[in-house]
Enzyme design. Structure first.
Site, mmCIF file in Angstrom:
data_model
loop_
_atom_site.group_PDB
_atom_site.id
_atom_site.type_symbol
_atom_site.label_atom_id
_atom_site.label_comp_id
_atom_site.label_asym_id
_atom_site.label_seq_id
_atom_site.Cartn_x
_atom_site.Cartn_y
_atom_site.Cartn_z
ATOM 1 N N ILE A 32 -1.252 48.692 -29.093
ATOM 2 C CA ILE A 32 -2.701 49.014 -28.571
ATOM 3 C C ILE A 32 -3.073 48.039 -27.787
ATOM 4 O O ILE A 32 -3.513 46.889 -28.129
ATOM 5 C CB ILE A 32 -3.363 49.400 -30.025
ATOM 6 C CG1 ILE A 32 -3.028 50.433 -30.508
ATOM 7 C CG2 ILE A 32 -5.009 49.547 -29.036
ATOM 8 C CD1 ILE A 32 -3.993 50.645 -31.865
ATOM 9 N N PRO A 33 -3.140 48.022 -26.571
ATOM 10 C CA PRO A 33 -3.317 46.811 -25.557
ATOM 11 C C PRO A 33 -4.584 46.250 -25.255
ATOM 12 O O PRO A 33 -5.138 46.460 -24.176
ATOM 13 C CB PRO A 33 -2.519 47.729 -24.177
ATOM 14 C CG PRO A 33 -2.917 48.983 -24.189
ATOM 15 C CD PRO A 33 -2.858 49.259 -25.731
ATOM 16 N N CYS A 34 -5.139 45.769 -26.248
ATOM 17 C CA CYS A 34 -6.490 45.325 -26.317
ATOM 18 C C CYS A 34 -6.288 43.834 -25.287
ATOM 19 O O CYS A 34 -7.541 43.404 -24.867
ATOM 20 C CB CYS A 34 -6.861 44.765 -27.603
ATOM 21 S SG CYS A 34 -6.164 43.605 -28.902
ATOM 22 N N HIS A 35 -5.152 43.269 -25.369
ATOM 23 C CA HIS A 35 -5.041 42.112 -24.276
ATOM 24 C C HIS A 35 -5.427 42.701 -22.802
ATOM 25 O O HIS A 35 -5.483 41.733 -21.973
ATOM 26 C CB HIS A 35 -3.732 41.539 -24.309
ATOM 27 C CG HIS A 35 -2.499 42.537 -23.849
ATOM 28 N ND1 HIS A 35 -1.848 43.498 -25.014
ATOM 29 C CD2 HIS A 35 -1.819 42.805 -22.805
ATOM 30 C CE1 HIS A 35 -1.052 44.043 -24.384
ATOM 31 N NE2 HIS A 35 -1.062 43.839 -22.806
ATOM 32 N N ARG A 36 -5.441 43.860 -22.446
ATOM 33 C CA ARG A 36 -5.614 44.059 -21.041
ATOM 34 C C ARG A 36 -7.104 44.292 -20.827
ATOM 35 O O ARG A 36 -7.574 44.785 -19.664
ATOM 36 C CB ARG A 36 -5.138 45.715 -20.890
ATOM 37 C CG ARG A 36 -3.321 45.425 -20.851
ATOM 38 C CD ARG A 36 -2.615 46.808 -20.674
ATOM 39 N NE ARG A 36 -1.138 46.590 -20.937
ATOM 40 C CZ ARG A 36 -0.339 47.838 -21.146
ATOM 41 N NH1 ARG A 36 -0.786 48.808 -21.218
ATOM 42 N NH2 ARG A 36 0.843 47.402 -21.505
#
Length: 277
Positions: A239-243
């Site tokens: 789940i790409p919360c880094h984006r």
């Protein structure tokens, strides 16, 4: 024995951290290499092997200006077209391949009392991961450089835990753009699940702001609540919360460290750029 990519990441992270601290001085390759106790040749080669691009190019991908350009290039209909097909491999949207199932109210409230959770520490290009699964899918994936399970057990204090040795196979494809068959079994409120599902619609190599995520869930005034939900994400990278970054283009904080966030963003940008060449 650690995976070579994981070993290289630890060295690269030190280089990125040095550059982040001395960014205004625009350090040369020689200066960065000296700071991390590597020869310039070795640092250049290691960076290129790990990221596919030179340190100089990689740093362009994690700069504020690059982030601003990426944000400004995005279409306002990003979330409307999230389920379209026919996209290139590095632009495929995660929700085409990942299924989210929220835990039942009982599972949510009792801290996973009836859950059997299997877990394993797995090497990744960004350091060691702790991956945990229920019978329905991945329930947790977080970076754990110190082999600590505290964050996992805090989320599911009443679950039964069993160490496994084959979970790595199920997540190995994640870092090679192969998401087929991945399922998630998540503990979260309805609002949190909605935010996490929206994060899955951000393609690799692209970035979003907290405001755009709020708009994506039809709650344009809920940026602060969105930020809290993103900070509670139980499944790192997948789940790409880094984006998600600030509207100013500043990378911002990350549950598993801002240096790691910069590394992931740059690594993904390099892969997308290589595909488009």
């Amino acid at each position: 024995m650690k995976d070579q990519a994981s070993i290289d990441y630890n060295r690269i992270a030190k280089a990125i951290d040095y550059i982040k601290t001395h960014f205004k001085e625009q350090p040369t390759l020689d200066e960065v290499a000296n700071a991390v106790h590597l020869s310039p040749f070795h640092l250049q080669r290691m960076f290129t092997e790990w990221a596919g691009v030179s340190p100089k190019k990689f740093l362009q991908y994690i700069s504020v200006e690059h982030a601003k350009r990426t944000l400004s290039a995005q279409q306002p209909t990003l979330f409307d077209v999230a389920t379209e097909v026919g996209l290139s491999s590095t632009s495929r949207l995660h929700d085409l391949f990942v299924t989210i199932e929220g835990m039942t109210p009982g599972e949510y409230k009792n801290g996973g009392k009836d859950l059997l959770i299997q877990y394993e520490f797995v090497d990744s290009p960004f350091g060691k991961l702790l991956v945990a699964c229920t019978s329905k899918g991945i329930c947790y994936m977080g970076f754990a450089d110190d082999d600590n399970t505290e964050d996992l057990t805090r989320r599911f204090p009443n679950a039964r835990y069993v160490a496994q040795k084959d979970i790595a196979k199920s997540v190995a494809g994640i870092f090679n753009d192969n998401w087929t068959g991945v399922k998630l079994h998540l503990k979260g409120t309805g609002f949190q699940l909605k935010v996490w599902e929206t994060l899955l619609k951000i393609p690799m190599g692209q970035l979003a702001t907290y405001g755009s995520i709020a708009e994506g869930i039809q709650s344009p005034k809920a940026s602060r609540a969105v930020g809290t939900a993103i900070g509670s994400n139980p499944v790192g990278f997948l789940i790409p919360c880094h984006r998600v970054i600030r509207a100013s283009g500043v990378i911002g904080d990350y549950m598993w460290g801002s240096t790691r966030k910069m590394a992931i963003i740059g690594w993904e940008a390099a892969r997308v750029n290589k595909e488009q060449e």
